[in-house]
Design an enzyme around this catalytic site. Structure first.
Site, short mmCIF file in Angstrom:
data_model
loop_
_atom_site.label_atom_id
_atom_site.label_comp_id
_atom_site.label_asym_id
_atom_site.label_seq_id
_atom_site.Cartn_x
_atom_site.Cartn_y
_atom_site.Cartn_z
N GLY A 32 0.95 -1.24 0.04
CA GLY A 32 0.04 0.13 0.06
C GLY A 32 0.81 1.39 -0.12
O GLY A 32 0.72 2.30 0.52
N THR B 234 0.24 5.55 -1.55
CA THR B 234 -0.56 6.58 -0.83
C THR B 234 -0.35 6.75 0.57
O THR B 234 0.00 5.51 1.17
CB THR B 234 -2.03 6.49 -1.06
OG1 THR B 234 -2.65 7.75 -0.79
CG2 THR B 234 -2.45 5.21 -0.50
N GLY B 235 -0.60 7.60 1.41
CA GLY B 235 -0.93 7.91 2.75
C GLY B 235 0.38 7.43 3.47
O GLY B 235 1.66 7.83 3.21
N TYR C 177 -13.69 -4.02 10.53
CA TYR C 177 -12.16 -3.21 10.61
C TYR C 177 -11.75 -3.64 11.77
O TYR C 177 -10.65 -4.10 11.95
CB TYR C 177 -12.44 -1.92 10.20
CG TYR C 177 -11.12 -1.02 10.44
CD1 TYR C 177 -10.29 -1.20 9.55
CD2 TYR C 177 -11.06 -0.26 11.51
CE1 TYR C 177 -8.98 -0.53 9.39
CE2 TYR C 177 -9.80 0.48 11.80
CZ TYR C 177 -8.69 0.34 10.68
OH TYR C 177 -7.69 0.90 10.73
N GLY D 144 1.81 4.63 3.95
CA GLY D 144 2.81 3.68 2.94
C GLY D 144 3.62 4.36 2.33
O GLY D 144 4.81 4.04 2.26
N SER E 85 -4.28 -1.19 14.55
CA SER E 85 -5.04 0.29 14.96
C SER E 85 -5.42 0.04 16.44
O SER E 85 -5.61 -1.09 17.26
CB SER E 85 -6.23 0.23 13.97
OG SER E 85 -7.04 1.41 14.68
#
Length: 316
Positions: free
Chosen positions: A46, A49-50, A200, A52, A175
């Site tokens: 990943g 973007t973001g 999630y 990663g 998370s």
């Protein structure tokens, strides 16, 4: 009534004034390691973007050969060129990896193993959040399939290369939401009941359980593994939830940037002397508390066995 209205009118102003201090408090963890990585090879899932992308950029800045493992090759190529230009490191490569398809995962691993002699850092960063109910190409519920099973399989396929390259590390991005997670073995695919938010959370709990069981199994191998909470980060992860996008906008003053969110992943990937904390969970570059479920060794071992069974991996 007048007082309440006045408070509501002034609230945005106070939030604006307080935001820098609150943001600093919420993003206190910074990777201060000065370790350089010439000759090291890293894979970041990943990475287009973001968090990663920022993680890959920092690894490249330190001289590593970095593979951006992502589903969107076009976007990945743009990011690779951007990182190459910013860091001067031309060893930033893009390879296709769709974690929602085990064929893609196996193809990525096969090509990588044929191409590279070493792998020192694997950062399992990619993920999905609050998707409407859907399944992967192999029939797994999307959150569990991508966030847990996809990375479980990828790590398994690259494990021998990690061992050969030891000392090496595996970082799993989890998370704080894992505290709300449960592993419902009778409903892993969400077919009996489903809630996008909780799905999630369940997958993030699975990330921590996987990390702890992997650490136990790799003891003495020279490969160490860590799970991380990156913080609440402004990223594309909330793209499936209009409500979460609105919440992110409303509290944008207090949400971490992707660069800030990448700090704990980097800390666990490169900080020297972290081997004694193998299997631990980190937040803001410090060891963090996990839920009772996340500390349950019986659940961790059972999840490992069930994951192997679902993915067709021989159980040892």
């Amino acid at each position: 009534m007048v007082g309440v209205l006045l408070l509501l009118l002034l609230l945005p102003f106070f939030l604006y004034i307080a935001a820098p201090k609150i943001r600093k408090m919420l993003s206190s963890g910074v990777c201060t390691s000065t370790v350089q990585l010439p000759g090291k090879v890293a894979v970041v899932t990943g990475a287009n973007t973001g968090i990663g992308k920022e993680t890959a950029k920092e690894l490249a800045q330190r001289g590593a050969r970095v593979y951006l493992a992502c589903r969107d090759i076009q976007k990945g190529e743009l990011v690779a060129r951007e990182i190459q230009t910013m860091t001067g490191n031309q060893q930033v490569l893009v390879r296709e990896l769709d974690l929602a398809d085990t064929k893609s995962i196996r193809a990525f691993a096969k090509d990588f193993l044929a191409e590279e002699k070493h792998l020192h850092i694997l950062i399992n960063n990619a993920g999905v959040m609050m998707c409407p109910y859907s399944k992967t190409a192999d029939g797994f519920e999307m959150h569990m399939g991508v966030n847990h099973l996809g990375h479980f399989l990828l790590t398994h396929l690259l494990l021998e290369k990690l061992k050969e390259s030891a000392p090496s590390r595996v970082v799993n991005v989890s998370s704080l939401a894992h505290h709300l997670g449960r592993i419902h073995f009778h409903n892993l695919q969400g077919e009996k009941f489903y809630n996008a938010g909780l799905a999630y959370c369940h997958s993030k709990l699975a990330n921590i359980l996987f990390t702890q069981e992997l650490a136990r199994r790799l003891k003495g191998s020279g490969v160490t593994t860590y799970s991380v909470h990156p913080g609440t980060v402004n990223s594309e992860l909330v793209r499936h939830s209009p409500f979460m996008k609105w919440m992110w906008w409303l509290f944008s003053f207090f949400i971490k940037t992707p660069k800030q969110g990448a700090q704990t992943s980097l800390y666990c990937a490169i900080t020297e002397g972290l081997e004694i904390l193998n299997g631990h969970h980190f937040s803001d570059c410090s060891v963090a508390w996990v839920s009772a479920q996340a500390r349950n060794e019986t659940i961790a071992r059972r999840l490992w066995d069930v994951s192997c069974d679902l993915l067709g991996i021989p159980m040892d």
